[in-house]
Structure formats: structure tokens, C-alpha cells
Scaffold this motif. Structure first.
Motif, PDB file in Angstrom:
ATOM      1  N   MET A 178      20.501 -64.668  40.721  1.00  0.00           N
ATOM      2  CA  MET A 178      21.637 -64.170  41.494  1.00  0.00           C
ATOM      3  C   MET A 178      22.569 -63.294  40.665  1.00  0.00           C
ATOM      4  SD  MET A 178      22.502 -67.797  43.339  1.00  0.00           S
ATOM      5  CE  MET A 178      23.799 -67.273  44.426  1.00  0.00           C
ATOM      6  N   GLY A 179      22.400 -63.300  39.354  1.00  0.00           N
ATOM      7  CA  GLY A 179      23.312 -62.558  38.492  1.00  0.00           C
ATOM      8  C   GLY A 179      24.544 -63.350  38.094  1.00  0.00           C
ATOM      9  N   LEU A 180      24.507 -64.658  38.360  1.00  0.00           N
ATOM     10  CA  LEU A 180      25.649 -65.505  38.028  1.00  0.00           C
ATOM     11  C   LEU A 180      25.729 -65.771  36.522  1.00  0.00           C
ATOM     12  CD1 LEU A 180      28.008 -67.334  38.793  1.00  0.00           C
ATOM     13  CD2 LEU A 180      26.379 -69.008  39.653  1.00  0.00           C
ATOM     14  N   VAL A 181      24.570 -65.849  35.865  1.00  0.00           N
ATOM     15  CA  VAL A 181      24.542 -65.999  34.411  1.00  0.00           C
ATOM     16  C   VAL A 181      23.701 -64.877  33.806  1.00  0.00           C
ATOM     17  CG1 VAL A 181      24.865 -68.503  34.501  1.00  0.00           C
ATOM     18  CG2 VAL A 181      22.539 -67.579  34.384  1.00  0.00           C
ATOM     19  N   ASN A 182      23.993 -64.545  32.556  1.00  0.00           N
ATOM     20  CA  ASN A 182      23.283 -63.462  31.869  1.00  0.00           C
ATOM     21  C   ASN A 182      21.904 -63.881  31.398  1.00  0.00           C
ATOM     22  OD1 ASN A 182      26.283 -63.102  31.529  1.00  0.00           O
ATOM     23  ND2 ASN A 182      25.609 -61.130  30.736  1.00  0.00           N
ATOM     24  N   GLU A 183      21.810 -65.115  30.890  1.00  0.00           N
ATOM     25  CA  GLU A 183      20.553 -65.604  30.315  1.00  0.00           C
ATOM     26  C   GLU A 183      20.467 -67.113  30.510  1.00  0.00           C
ATOM     27  OE1 GLU A 183      19.908 -64.505  26.232  1.00  0.00           O
ATOM     28  OE2 GLU A 183      20.755 -62.494  26.508  1.00  0.00           O
ATOM     29  N   VAL A 184      19.236 -67.626  30.495  1.00  0.00           N
ATOM     30  CA  VAL A 184      18.981 -69.065  30.500  1.00  0.00           C
ATOM     31  C   VAL A 184      18.142 -69.378  29.266  1.00  0.00           C
ATOM     32  CG1 VAL A 184      17.950 -71.011  31.728  1.00  0.00           C
ATOM     33  CG2 VAL A 184      19.025 -69.153  33.023  1.00  0.00           C
ATOM     34  N   VAL A 185      18.570 -70.360  28.481  1.00  0.00           N
ATOM     35  CA  VAL A 185      17.876 -70.715  27.243  1.00  0.00           C
ATOM     36  C   VAL A 185      17.767 -72.237  27.150  1.00  0.00           C
ATOM     37  CG1 VAL A 185      18.710 -68.650  26.040  1.00  0.00           C
ATOM     38  CG2 VAL A 185      20.033 -70.768  25.900  1.00  0.00           C
TER      39      VAL A 185
END
Length: 260
Positions: A178-185
Motif C-alpha cells: 500500500m505504500g504505508l512502509v518503505n521496506e519490510v525486513v
């Protein structure tokens, strides 16, 4: 050094770290925590040794799981209005308006006021176990710290309507789509990835970074003409030593050496 009851902080390698430390309460934002956040952001924003800020929560379960609802029960209408206004002032003026990049390292639940605080940050990195939502309608309320304004700007009106009106949570991967966060790690890499991003920014012109943050923020500010802010900053930067160094380095095919 100031001692806080609900926060831990340190400065290392030009990064100011802020840890909301109320793990038994899922790092919920009570009034005292808001006071302390206001104070530490004022301090870090004014400290020339701090070039970027990482904001996170204690433990592995929650970034900030909302406001402290126990404090809501005795508020009058006037007091509730002031609580919302105060949250807007802290999140808009001190976090979103910080002249240096602020990264939210979302290490678990970011709900209600917690997600609104993350939305005020310039970037959001989420761990794989993170869950985000604005569940205020289930309390007979709406988001009061800027959520109704920032979320649509970030993910679009339709997605924001669905999240706010249902109160449903989204997981980290959906938030990324959705563009709510820049990255997931992975959680164990969350802080190091935030540090990596900031350290790269630190190799750029400090004055240009601050101007870029201000111009981008102006795009969503109805009181300012974003295009004028951009043009004024662009012109101003031509008169700086950083511009001279950046152009010289480009022409000489070398890495620029900007002032620290």
C-alpha cells in the motif's frame, strides 16, 4: 543528561536513538510519554551532532500500541480537543518538521496514536511481524493525531477510508504493498537497516537534505506554496559551499566532501 521515565535515548555515529520504553503497556503513549517525546525531539533537532533520528519501541511485540486509553475516561470535550491539538503540534512541528531525517523502526504493533506517530516520521521501516491500524472507530472516536490527514496522503483516499472506517489492521507486507512502509525486513535487521539508510543520507549535503525535507513537507501544507518553497530553496542552495563542492566533485569525477 536528562533522565526520562518512559524513554531511553542515546547518540551514536551521528544518529539519535529514541526508544519508547513502556513494554508492559505495549509502549502506549500516555501524557507523560508525550511530554518526554516533545522534550527529546526539541533536543535532538537542535543538536548539531545529531544528523538523523531512529524512533522505535521496546521489546519485540510493539512499536507503540496506541494511546493510553485509561487516560481518556475523565477528559472533558475541551480537554480532549486540546489533547488532539497537542499531538498535532508534537507530531507535525517536531517530528515531521524535523530538519534531519527521522526513521520509524516499526518493531511490532503500531496502532492508533502509534501509527500516527510513525506516519509523522519521514520514513518507515517495518519488521516482518509488524501490524498497523487505526482502530479508533471501535472506541467511538476517530484518529486524533493527524491520522485522517497523513494516511490518505500516503496510501490514497480509498485505502485510508477502508483502514480507518473498519479499524482493521494490516500486516507488514500489505502495508508495504500500500505504500504505508518503505521496506519490510527481519526483526533482527530492523535497526541496522534504518542505520544503513541514515548513514547513506549522511554522505549527502546536510543543508540540501534539510531543504529537501522542508520542500517535501510543504507539498502537503495548505498554508504554504510548495512550488515556491522548492524554487526558493533551489536558488538559495546555489549560493552555498555545498553546491560548489558537489559540482566540483562531479566534474572532477570524485566523491564530494561535504561538511559534517
Amino acid at each position: 543528561m536528562t533522565h526520562y521515565s518512559n524513554l531511553k535515548y542515546e547518540v551514536k555515529d551521528s544518529i539519535g536513538y529514541i526508544l519508547i520504553d513502556r513494554e508492559p503497556q505495549m509502549n502506549a503513549l500516555n501524557q507523560e510519554t508525550l511530554d518526554e517525546l516533545q522534550d527529546i525531539f526539541k533536543h535532538f533537532n537542535a543538536d548539531s551532532h545529531v544528523r538523523g533520528i531512529i524512533l522505535t519501541g521496546a521489546g519485540q511485540k510493539a512499536f507503540v500500541a496506541g494511546a493510553d486509553i485509561k487516560e481518556f475516561t475523565d477528559l472533558s470535550v475541551v480537554q480532549a480537543r486540546w489533547l488532539s491539538e497537542r499531538g498535532h503540534i508534537i507530531f507535525t512541528d517536531l517530528i515531521e518538521g524535523a530538519p534531519k531525517p527521522v526513521v520509524a523502526a516499526i518493531n511490532g504493533y503500531a496502532l492508533g496514536g502509534g501509527l500516527e506517530m510513525a506516519l509523522a516520521c519521514h520514513m518507515r521501516i517495518a519488521s516482518e511481524n509488524a501490524k498497523m491500524g487505526l482502530p479508533e472507530v471501535s472506541l467511538g472516536l476517530i484518529p486524533g493525531y493527524g491520522g485522517t490527514q497523513r494516511l490518505p496522503a500516503l496510501i490514497g483516499k480509498g485505502h485510508a477510508m477502508q483502514m480507518i472506517l473498519t479499524g482493521d489492521m494490516v500486516d507488514a507486507h500489505k502495508a508495504y504493498e500500500m505504500g504505508l512502509v518503505n521496506e519490510v525486513v527481519p526483526q533482527e535487521k530492523l535497526i541496522s537497516r534504518a542505520e544503513e539508510i541514515l548513514q547513506k543520507i549522511f554522505t549527502r549535503s546536510r543543508v540540501a537534505v534539510a531543504s529537501a525535507i522542508d520542500a517535501i513537507n510543504a507539498a502537503g501544507d495548505k498554508k504554504r506554496d510548495g512550488s515556491k518553497v522548492e524554487m526558493d530553496a533551489f536558488g538559495h542552495l546555489f549560493g552555498t559551499d555545498d553546491f560548489k563542492e558537489g559540482v566540483s566533485a562531479f566534474l572532477e569525477k570524485r566523491t564530494p566532501k561535504f561538511p559534517l
